[in-house]
Design an enzyme around this catalytic site. Structure first.
Site, short mmCIF file in Angstrom:
data_model
loop_
_atom_site.label_atom_id
_atom_site.label_comp_id
_atom_site.label_asym_id
_atom_site.label_seq_id
_atom_site.Cartn_x
_atom_site.Cartn_y
_atom_site.Cartn_z
N LEU A 137 2.75 -20.42 6.99
CA LEU A 137 1.98 -20.45 8.14
C LEU A 137 1.08 -21.71 7.97
CD1 LEU A 137 0.80 -16.84 8.78
CD2 LEU A 137 2.55 -17.95 10.19
N ASP A 138 0.90 -22.51 9.01
CA ASP A 138 -0.30 -23.61 8.81
C ASP A 138 -1.46 -23.01 8.09
OD1 ASP A 138 1.80 -25.14 10.27
OD2 ASP A 138 1.17 -24.72 12.00
N LYS A 139 -2.08 -24.27 7.72
CA LYS A 139 -3.60 -23.67 7.16
C LYS A 139 -4.51 -22.95 8.00
CE LYS A 139 -7.71 -26.06 5.48
NZ LYS A 139 -8.39 -27.45 5.25
N ARG A 236 3.16 -24.62 18.35
CA ARG A 236 2.29 -25.64 18.87
C ARG A 236 3.01 -27.03 19.29
NH1 ARG A 236 -0.75 -27.11 13.23
NH2 ARG A 236 -1.85 -28.27 14.43
#
EC number: 5.4.99.-
Length: 319
Positions: A137-139, A236
């Site tokens: 998962l992105d930060k 996104r």
């Protein structure tokens, strides 16, 4: 003691003409390309029983056999970082990742990551590539991740990710009012001018996102997304491509848009929302040991709950 890793894969015709190390990375996806390249050079990964070089081209139909010692990976330090453990057994660990936690050490984030936390929580993960991490998962994306605690579990989960039998569902809050849900089927690859960004591009990898409307607000939409593929920044990029970027997205969000007549509280919240409004809410997969389908859910975090409450109040105030 080192573990002996044994695996074998046949090169499909679709990979004909690619480099041996690239083919190996496709077929042994639970290991990094650099690690596989090293095993090729050592002769631990052979082609039809013969040693090769990473740059050799494969023709398709060959058998790649891997017999290697998997040493304890001591490159990364174990760190006492709290984890929100949703489920744990002998094979897998499911965690609810908070915003701000980087998944894997990299330039700019050498420590303080989920990987460092996993090594502290379960020291035997040092014997599993990438400490058992099979997806990311992105930060600043919150929510569910599954971690493999054994090599067998890691291989099984990677196989499920490749065959798209892992179900991943996300909550997001986007800019703009969607009239209906739909599917985005658009390839994603590196942005042609900005290497730090992803983009919908003709020569990208196949990417499919299904989405549906949960709730509409005056100028925003609470949307639920289901991944069919798992490309970097997929939701996104896809929603921005549809002209519905996520609130707070620093990379793909575009210019800030405030609903006319909005309260100062909502304006301040939208201006200062510190991350992309994205949360991995549901995760389902076949358990590596039992084969049973298991499913886990994580409630919306407080910041997204507050955001949705403000947007709902704004809508009701204008009725």
């Amino acid at each position: 003691m080192p573990q002996i890793l044994e695996a074998q894969q046949r090169v499909p015709v679709s990979l004909a003409g690619v480099r041996l190390d690239q083919a190996a990375a496709e077929l042994f996806a639970d290991h990094s390309r650099e690690r596989l390249k090293g095993w090729i050079k050592q002769g631990a990964l052979t082609v039809d029983g013969l040693a090769g070089k990473p740059k050799d081209k494969v023709a398709g139909g060959e058998w790649l056999r891997l017999v290697a010692e998997l040493e304890d990976d001591t490159r990364f330090e174990a760190e006492d970082i709290p984890l929100d453990v949703v489920h744990e057994d002998d094979e897998v660990l499911v965690i609810n990742k908070p915003a701000g936690l980087v998944v894997h050490p990299a330039a700019g984030n050498p420590d303080g990551t989920l990987l460092n936390a996993l090594l502290y929580h379960c020291p035997t993960l040092a014997m599993v590539p990438r400490a058992g991490i099979v997806h990311r998962l992105d930060k600043d994306t919150t929510g569910l991740m599954v971690v493999a605690k054994t090599l067998t579990a890691q291989t099984a989960l990677v196989d499920q990710l490749q065959t798209r039998t892992v179900s991943r569902e996300y909550d997001a809050v986007s800019v703009g009012v969607m009239t209906a849900g739909g599917t985005v089927d658009a390839p994603i690859g590196r942005h042609p001018k900005d290497r730090k960004r992803q983009a919908v591009t003709a020569n990208g990898k196949p990417a499919v996102t299904h989405y549906r409307v949960v709730e509409r607000f005056r100028a925003h939409t609470h949307v639920r997304c289901r991944l069919e593929t798992g490309r970097t920044h997929q939701i996104r990029v896809h929603l921005a491509h549809q002209r519905f970027p996520l609130i707070g997205d620093p990379v793909y969000g575009g210019r800030l848009k405030l609903p006319p007549g909005a309260s100062e509280g909502l304006k301040d919240l939208l201006r200062g929302f510190p991350r992309q409004a994205l949360h991995a809410r549901k995760l389902a997969f076949d358990h590596p040991a039992s084969g049973e389908r298991v499913e886990f859910r994580a409630a919306l975090p407080d910041d997204l709950l507050m955001l949705i409450d403000y947007l709902r109040d704004d809508r009701e105030a204008m009725l």
